[in-house]
Enzyme design. Structure first.
Site, PDB file in Angstrom:
ATOM      1  N   PRO A   1      76.305  29.740  47.576  1.00 52.55           N
ATOM      2  CA  PRO A   1      76.412  31.305  47.267  1.00 52.55           C
ATOM      3  C   PRO A   1      74.951  31.895  46.937  1.00 52.55           C
ATOM      4  O   PRO A   1      73.952  31.180  46.787  1.00 52.55           O
ATOM      5  CB  PRO A   1      77.130  31.194  45.591  1.00 52.55           C
ATOM      6  CG  PRO A   1      76.768  30.104  45.391  1.00 52.55           C
ATOM      7  CD  PRO A   1      76.722  28.833  46.262  1.00 52.55           C
ATOM      8  N   ASP A   2      74.893  33.235  47.399  1.00 56.77           N
ATOM      9  CA  ASP A   2      73.841  34.003  47.136  1.00 56.77           C
ATOM     10  C   ASP A   2      73.734  34.046  45.675  1.00 56.77           C
ATOM     11  O   ASP A   2      74.137  35.035  45.328  1.00 56.77           O
ATOM     12  CB  ASP A   2      73.963  35.081  48.055  1.00 56.77           C
ATOM     13  CG  ASP A   2      72.567  35.993  47.863  1.00 56.77           C
ATOM     14  OD1 ASP A   2      71.737  35.400  47.297  1.00 56.77           O
ATOM     15  OD2 ASP A   2      72.496  37.091  48.427  1.00 56.77           O
ATOM     16  N   PHE A   3      72.567  33.345  44.995  1.00 59.73           N
ATOM     17  CA  PHE A   3      72.719  33.663  43.736  1.00 59.73           C
ATOM     18  C   PHE A   3      72.074  35.225  43.187  1.00 59.73           C
ATOM     19  O   PHE A   3      72.264  35.567  42.116  1.00 59.73           O
ATOM     20  CB  PHE A   3      71.615  32.600  42.924  1.00 59.73           C
ATOM     21  CG  PHE A   3      70.028  32.772  43.279  1.00 59.73           C
ATOM     22  CD1 PHE A   3      69.447  33.711  42.378  1.00 59.73           C
ATOM     23  CD2 PHE A   3      69.488  32.196  44.195  1.00 59.73           C
ATOM     24  CE1 PHE A   3      68.046  33.870  42.732  1.00 59.73           C
ATOM     25  CE2 PHE A   3      68.058  32.441  44.691  1.00 59.73           C
ATOM     26  CZ  PHE A   3      67.518  33.339  43.658  1.00 59.73           C
ATOM     27  N   ARG A   4      71.617  35.739  44.060  1.00 64.05           N
ATOM     28  CA  ARG A   4      70.930  37.100  44.023  1.00 64.05           C
ATOM     29  C   ARG A   4      72.363  38.289  43.793  1.00 64.05           C
ATOM     30  O   ARG A   4      71.961  39.223  43.131  1.00 64.05           O
ATOM     31  CB  ARG A   4      70.282  37.393  45.107  1.00 64.05           C
ATOM     32  CG  ARG A   4      68.899  37.079  44.864  1.00 64.05           C
ATOM     33  CD  ARG A   4      67.594  37.840  45.452  1.00 64.05           C
ATOM     34  NE  ARG A   4      66.582  37.075  45.625  1.00 64.05           N
ATOM     35  CZ  ARG A   4      66.336  35.946  46.359  1.00 64.05           C
ATOM     36  NH1 ARG A   4      67.171  35.436  47.376  1.00 64.05           N
ATOM     37  NH2 ARG A   4      65.073  35.194  46.224  1.00 64.05           N
TER      38      ARG A   4
ATOM     39  N   CYS B   1      50.521  14.632  37.424  1.00 64.81           N
ATOM     40  CA  CYS B   1      49.759  13.971  38.230  1.00 64.81           C
ATOM     41  C   CYS B   1      50.112  14.116  39.820  1.00 64.81           C
ATOM     42  O   CYS B   1      49.310  13.927  40.847  1.00 64.81           O
ATOM     43  CB  CYS B   1      49.982  12.270  38.274  1.00 64.81           C
ATOM     44  SG  CYS B   1      51.620  11.844  38.809  1.00 64.81           S
TER      45      CYS B   1
ATOM     46  N   HIS C   1      60.423  30.068  50.610  1.00 63.89           N
ATOM     47  CA  HIS C   1      60.713  29.921  49.036  1.00 63.89           C
ATOM     48  C   HIS C   1      60.964  28.305  48.754  1.00 63.89           C
ATOM     49  O   HIS C   1      61.287  27.921  47.703  1.00 63.89           O
ATOM     50  CB  HIS C   1      62.023  30.576  48.749  1.00 63.89           C
ATOM     51  CG  HIS C   1      61.988  32.141  48.866  1.00 63.89           C
ATOM     52  ND1 HIS C   1      62.965  32.975  49.083  1.00 63.89           N
ATOM     53  CD2 HIS C   1      60.695  33.148  48.843  1.00 63.89           C
ATOM     54  CE1 HIS C   1      62.504  33.968  48.916  1.00 63.89           C
ATOM     55  NE2 HIS C   1      61.341  34.132  49.065  1.00 63.89           N
TER      56      HIS C   1
ATOM     57  N   ASN D   1      65.794  30.370  52.419  1.00 64.78           N
ATOM     58  CA  ASN D   1      66.773  29.489  51.683  1.00 64.78           C
ATOM     59  C   ASN D   1      66.027  27.976  51.357  1.00 64.78           C
ATOM     60  O   ASN D   1      64.921  27.914  52.045  1.00 64.78           O
ATOM     61  CB  ASN D   1      67.960  29.046  52.556  1.00 64.78           C
ATOM     62  CG  ASN D   1      68.627  30.449  53.000  1.00 64.78           C
ATOM     63  OD1 ASN D   1      68.757  31.382  52.234  1.00 64.78           O
ATOM     64  ND2 ASN D   1      69.621  30.431  54.126  1.00 64.78           N
ATOM     65  N   ILE D   2      66.669  27.637  50.293  1.00 68.82           N
ATOM     66  CA  ILE D   2      65.799  26.211  50.025  1.00 68.82           C
ATOM     67  C   ILE D   2      66.953  25.016  49.919  1.00 68.82           C
ATOM     68  O   ILE D   2      66.581  23.910  49.209  1.00 68.82           O
ATOM     69  CB  ILE D   2      65.607  26.541  48.506  1.00 68.82           C
ATOM     70  CG1 ILE D   2      66.622  26.923  47.284  1.00 68.82           C
ATOM     71  CG2 ILE D   2      64.510  27.783  48.318  1.00 68.82           C
ATOM     72  CD1 ILE D   2      66.463  27.157  46.107  1.00 68.82           C
ATOM     73  N   ASP D   3      67.721  25.221  50.926  1.00 71.60           N
ATOM     74  CA  ASP D   3      68.802  24.325  50.900  1.00 71.60           C
ATOM     75  C   ASP D   3      68.666  22.731  51.804  1.00 71.60           C
ATOM     76  O   ASP D   3      69.458  22.218  52.040  1.00 71.60           O
ATOM     77  CB  ASP D   3      70.167  24.636  50.876  1.00 71.60           C
ATOM     78  CG  ASP D   3      70.184  25.721  52.183  1.00 71.60           C
ATOM     79  OD1 ASP D   3      69.501  25.372  53.416  1.00 71.60           O
ATOM     80  OD2 ASP D   3      70.777  26.663  52.039  1.00 71.60           O
TER      81      ASP D   3
HETATM   82 ZN    ZN Z   1      52.881  12.173  37.091  1.00 68.53          ZN
END
Ligand code: ZN
Length: 239
Positions: free
Chosen positions: A34-37, A133, A122, A105-107
């Site tokens: 889904p488009d969270f926006r 670290c 994104h 998209n970030i999928d």
């Molecule tokens: Zn670390």
């Protein structure tokens, strides 16, 4: 009418070996993401904050537990598979027509479909880093832990996703501008072009074949040389 437009698109694709694709949430909705926006009442019932608030840098820093509750529930879709649009784009790249995909998209679905050049404006839920670290952790490392995930050094893991209040990665942005500015044909799909930096980026396009595929009206409809108001799957399965 739609069929005629798809024929034009088909012809243009045939004639070009320098195409860039710019995509938004609409590319992945047909994979069940889904488009969270698109404001969903459920979010408001279940969570005390809006998605925009939760997915912000300050919220992550102040309430990592609440951030991860939402993030694990709503942002990670490891069972999703690429759809026809992802696969067609990968195919167009393979045959030397498409120079690259720029995605909001970030999928990771473009990569799963076989695309090589994917500029993720994104970031990606598949990458995570220790805030202390810098050690890299993949998505499985994150999913193996519950609550707020930690590094072996004790630091908190942060997804390599651009949160609200955070700047985009400059190198990715520069590469996206380069790709768009030199493209002969630009296909924009599944985005309303209302979210930064989408609208700004497409200003760099100087060609004469801007194709806009979106189900609903966008602010750039009158700039398109070919406007197709339809779902991406319907259009790409016709190519
Ligand atoms: Zn670390």
């Amino acid at each position: 009418m739609l069929q005629e437009k798809i024929e034009i698109l088909k012809q243009w694709v045939k004639e070009s070996n320098n195409i860039a694709f710019f995509g938004g949430a609409g590319v992945s909705t047909e994979s069940g993401i889904p488009d969270f926006r698109s404001v969903d009442g459920l979010y408001h019932m279940k969570y005390a904050y809006t998605p925009e608030t939760i997915l912000s840098h300050s919220f992550f820093m102040n309430k990592p537990k609440e951030f991860y509750d939402f993030y694990r529930d709503k942002m990670i879709y490891t069972n999703a598979s690429p759809n026809i649009t992802h696969f067609k784009l990968a195919e167009l790249e393979k045959v030397g027509k498409l120079r690259g995909v720029i995605t909001q998209n970030i999928d990771n679905l473009h990569q799963l479909a076989g695309s090589k050049k994917v500029l993720e404006l994104h970031g990606s839920v598949y990458r995570n880093f220790c805030m202390n670290c810098g050690k890299f952790y993949d998505i499985n490392d994150l999913l193996e832990q519950s609550g707020v995930p930690h590094c072996s050094c004790g630091g908190i893991l942060k997804p390599d996703v651009v949160l609200y209040e955070e700047a985009l990665d400059e190198k990715t942005l520069d590469e996206a501008i380069e790709l768009i500015a030199h493209a002969e044909m630009l296909i924009i799909g599944g985005t309303s072009l209302s979210v930064y930096p989408a609208a700004g980026l497409i200003q760099y396009y100087e060609g004469k074949r801007m194709v806009l595929i979106n189900k609903s009206v966008t602010a750039y409809d009158n700039r398109a040389d070919l406007l197709i108001q339809a779902g991406l799957g319907e259009v790409f399965s016709g190519l």
